[in-house]
Design a protein around this motif. Structure first.
Motif, PDB file in Angstrom:
ATOM      1  N   ASN A 162      43.747 -34.788  12.080  1.00  0.00           N
ATOM      2  CA  ASN A 162      43.283 -35.144  13.418  1.00  0.00           C
ATOM      3  C   ASN A 162      42.810 -36.597  13.413  1.00  0.00           C
ATOM      4  OD1 ASN A 162      42.287 -34.994  16.075  1.00  0.00           O
ATOM      5  ND2 ASN A 162      40.266 -34.369  15.346  1.00  0.00           N
ATOM      6  N   THR A 206      41.049 -39.757  14.846  1.00  0.00           N
ATOM      7  CA  THR A 206      39.952 -40.004  15.778  1.00  0.00           C
ATOM      8  C   THR A 206      39.675 -41.498  15.865  1.00  0.00           C
ATOM      9  OG1 THR A 206      38.261 -39.806  14.062  1.00  0.00           O
ATOM     10  CG2 THR A 206      38.869 -37.787  15.236  1.00  0.00           C
ATOM     11  N   LYS A 225      43.392 -32.437  22.471  1.00  0.00           N
ATOM     12  CA  LYS A 225      43.829 -33.834  22.544  1.00  0.00           C
ATOM     13  C   LYS A 225      45.114 -33.995  23.357  1.00  0.00           C
ATOM     14  CE  LYS A 225      43.654 -36.468  18.863  1.00  0.00           C
ATOM     15  NZ  LYS A 225      43.962 -37.020  17.510  1.00  0.00           N
ATOM     16  N   GLU A 284      38.286 -35.644   9.167  1.00  0.00           N
ATOM     17  CA  GLU A 284      39.102 -35.120  10.263  1.00  0.00           C
ATOM     18  C   GLU A 284      40.586 -35.409  10.043  1.00  0.00           C
ATOM     19  OE1 GLU A 284      38.653 -33.287  13.134  1.00  0.00           O
ATOM     20  OE2 GLU A 284      36.721 -32.794  12.244  1.00  0.00           O
ATOM     21  N   CYS A 335      35.465 -39.581   9.916  1.00  0.00           N
ATOM     22  CA  CYS A 335      36.816 -39.981  10.315  1.00  0.00           C
ATOM     23  C   CYS A 335      37.838 -39.571   9.261  1.00  0.00           C
ATOM     24  CB  CYS A 335      36.843 -41.497  10.533  1.00  0.00           C
ATOM     25  SG  CYS A 335      38.415 -42.129  11.160  1.00  0.00           S
ATOM     26  N   THR A 343      32.696 -36.118  20.538  1.00  0.00           N
ATOM     27  CA  THR A 343      32.258 -36.821  19.338  1.00  0.00           C
ATOM     28  C   THR A 343      32.062 -35.838  18.192  1.00  0.00           C
ATOM     29  OG1 THR A 343      31.182 -38.621  20.547  1.00  0.00           O
ATOM     30  CG2 THR A 343      30.429 -38.218  18.299  1.00  0.00           C
ATOM     31  N   ARG A 399      42.002 -28.507  18.088  1.00  0.00           N
ATOM     32  CA  ARG A 399      41.986 -29.963  18.142  1.00  0.00           C
ATOM     33  C   ARG A 399      43.248 -30.506  18.787  1.00  0.00           C
ATOM     34  NH1 ARG A 399      38.480 -28.501  14.258  1.00  0.00           N
ATOM     35  NH2 ARG A 399      36.941 -30.009  13.447  1.00  0.00           N
ATOM     36  N   ARG A 422      39.650 -37.256  24.348  1.00  0.00           N
ATOM     37  CA  ARG A 422      39.622 -38.329  23.368  1.00  0.00           C
ATOM     38  C   ARG A 422      38.570 -37.997  22.306  1.00  0.00           C
ATOM     39  NH1 ARG A 422      40.156 -43.937  26.928  1.00  0.00           N
ATOM     40  NH2 ARG A 422      42.031 -43.321  28.084  1.00  0.00           N
ATOM     41  N   PHE A 423      38.936 -38.215  21.056  1.00  0.00           N
ATOM     42  CA  PHE A 423      38.057 -37.860  19.942  1.00  0.00           C
ATOM     43  C   PHE A 423      37.462 -39.107  19.314  1.00  0.00           C
ATOM     44  CE2 PHE A 423      40.673 -33.783  19.085  1.00  0.00           C
ATOM     45  CZ  PHE A 423      39.882 -33.069  19.967  1.00  0.00           C
ATOM     46  N   GLN A 424      36.151 -39.058  19.090  1.00  0.00           N
ATOM     47  CA  GLN A 424      35.440 -40.115  18.392  1.00  0.00           C
ATOM     48  C   GLN A 424      34.772 -39.543  17.151  1.00  0.00           C
ATOM     49  OE1 GLN A 424      31.614 -40.990  19.809  1.00  0.00           O
ATOM     50  NE2 GLN A 424      31.211 -42.309  18.040  1.00  0.00           N
ATOM     51  N   SER A 425      34.785 -40.287  16.062  1.00  0.00           N
ATOM     52  CA  SER A 425      34.027 -39.933  14.866  1.00  0.00           C
ATOM     53  C   SER A 425      33.004 -41.024  14.597  1.00  0.00           C
ATOM     54  CB  SER A 425      34.951 -39.751  13.661  1.00  0.00           C
ATOM     55  OG  SER A 425      35.754 -40.904  13.458  1.00  0.00           O
TER      56      SER A 425
END
Length: 368
Positions: free
Chosen positions: A160, A162, A136, A154, A151, A113, A132, A142-145
């Protein structure tokens, strides 16, 4: 499903509070929860995790470049395998790639995150993009913002993409004052009914810029001599802030309250919430203030401008303490404007930062 959250020191702050509040929502869906602290000190918030049903683990991350890190990685991989975790949710930016790598080696699913807006030096920019991309595309992380600002940053800065899942607040802990509750709490706290009460909540550091608020107080006090500033939080700039308050002659109008557990009580006693940060990921304390019906004046910066999507949820102002003073005076003198902002803000946080809705989105991230 077994989930391990990896944080730094377990403090009474953003992500820690959020995931403790949400523990029943995850547990009702069959999740077994564990949290791991990686700071030298486990942190004062660890008992709250235990009380919420989390397993609590303390594995301090070694500093520097040394052989102790290789041992740490090996033991961490063994710990992941032995404990049979399904998902490893990483919240520490500094360790993101290495812990994702260990998770990949252990055959588990890594989630990371982005809790804030991270900038890099020009000489390390490509390095951060590479970290990054490999996390991934090779390690399967897995990327969360947590907000629109994070978001967008990134995507535009690091290219990137997310998954955006908003933060949430504990709706059972933060809600508007009941009839006569504000008056009763002020009496308990020895605050005059006529006082204009301002409040900030957050760590004392250069990003939060509490000194801007202190500099604004002399101007506000010309209109409202009974002004009181409730300052919740601690940190390395706290002494500097206290010295500035004495220098400007406003120290008697400030209560440095330190870290508090019953934050709602302080919010309910207040008239206006302030945040003067240089930037935020998304401010949970702002969400909580809005949920309590407290009008907010915020600096117009990434992570705070997210709260004014319709232009009627808060007062967004330039990063200037003289403008801050003017807006406090103006807002307090216009209760109908204050009431409208508060109502719109409550609608915003209830629709956007609702716990059950956003927990469901996190679960999708874990399971799909």
């Amino acid at each position: 499903m077994k989930v391990l959250h990896i944080l730094y020191e377990l403090k009474y702050s953003g992500a820690e509070i959020m995931y403790v509040d949400a523990a029943p929502a995850f547990q009702d869906r069959g999740f077994e929860l564990t949290v791991m602290g990686t700071a030298p000190n486990l942190g004062e918030y660890a008992p709250h995790f235990r009380n919420a049903g989390y397993g609590v683990v303390h594995k301090p991350y070694p500093k520097g470049l040394n052989v102790h890190k290789i041992k740490y990685y090996r033991e961490f991989i063994q710990f992941l395998k032995k404990s049979n975790f399904d998902v490893i949710h990483i919240h520490v930016h500094e360790f993101m790639w290495t812990l994702a790598f260990c998770t990949w080696i252990a055959g588990k699913r890594p989630i990371y995150t982005f809790h804030s807006i991270f900038l890099s030096h020009s000489y390390s920019y490509l390095y951060h993009i590479l970290k990054r991309w490999t996390a991934k595309n090779i390690l399967g992380c897995r990327f969360q913002s947590i907000s629109d600002s994070v978001c967008d940053h990134e995507l535009t800065y690091y290219h990137n993409k997310t998954k955006k899942v908003y933060n949430w607040y504990g709706e059972n802990r933060f809600f508007p004052a009941q009839e006569e509750e504000k008056q009763r709490i002020r009496e308990e706290m020895n605050i005059s009914a006529e006082a204009l009460v301002l409040i900030t909540i957050g760590i004392c550091n250069e990003v939060k810029r509490h000194c801007d608020i202190i500099k604004a107080l002399p101007y506000i006090m010309k209109e409202y001599p009974s002004l009181l500033y409730l300052h919740l939080g601690e940190g390395y700039t706290e002494d500097e802030e206290k010295e500035l308050a004495v220098e400007l002659g406003v120290n008697r109008n400030i209560r440095f309250c330190g870290n508090q557990t019953d934050v709602r009580k302080f919010l309910v006693a207040s008239d206006i919430y302030l945040m003067t940060s240089k930037h935020e990921g998304i401010s949970i304390t702002t969400i909580e203030a809005m949920a309590c019906g407290i009008p907010a004046i915020l600096y117009d910066v990434p992570g705070l401008r997210d709260f004014n999507k319709t232009g009627e949820n808060c007062c967004l102002i330039p990063e200037d303490y003289s403008v801050l003073a003017e807006k406090v005076i103006e807002l307090h003198a216009n209760p109908e404007v204050s009431a409208r902002l508060s109502a719109n803000a409550r609608e915003l946080v209830n629709n956007t930062y609702h716990m059950k809705k956003n927990v469901s989105e996190i679960i999708k991230l874990y399971t799909q």
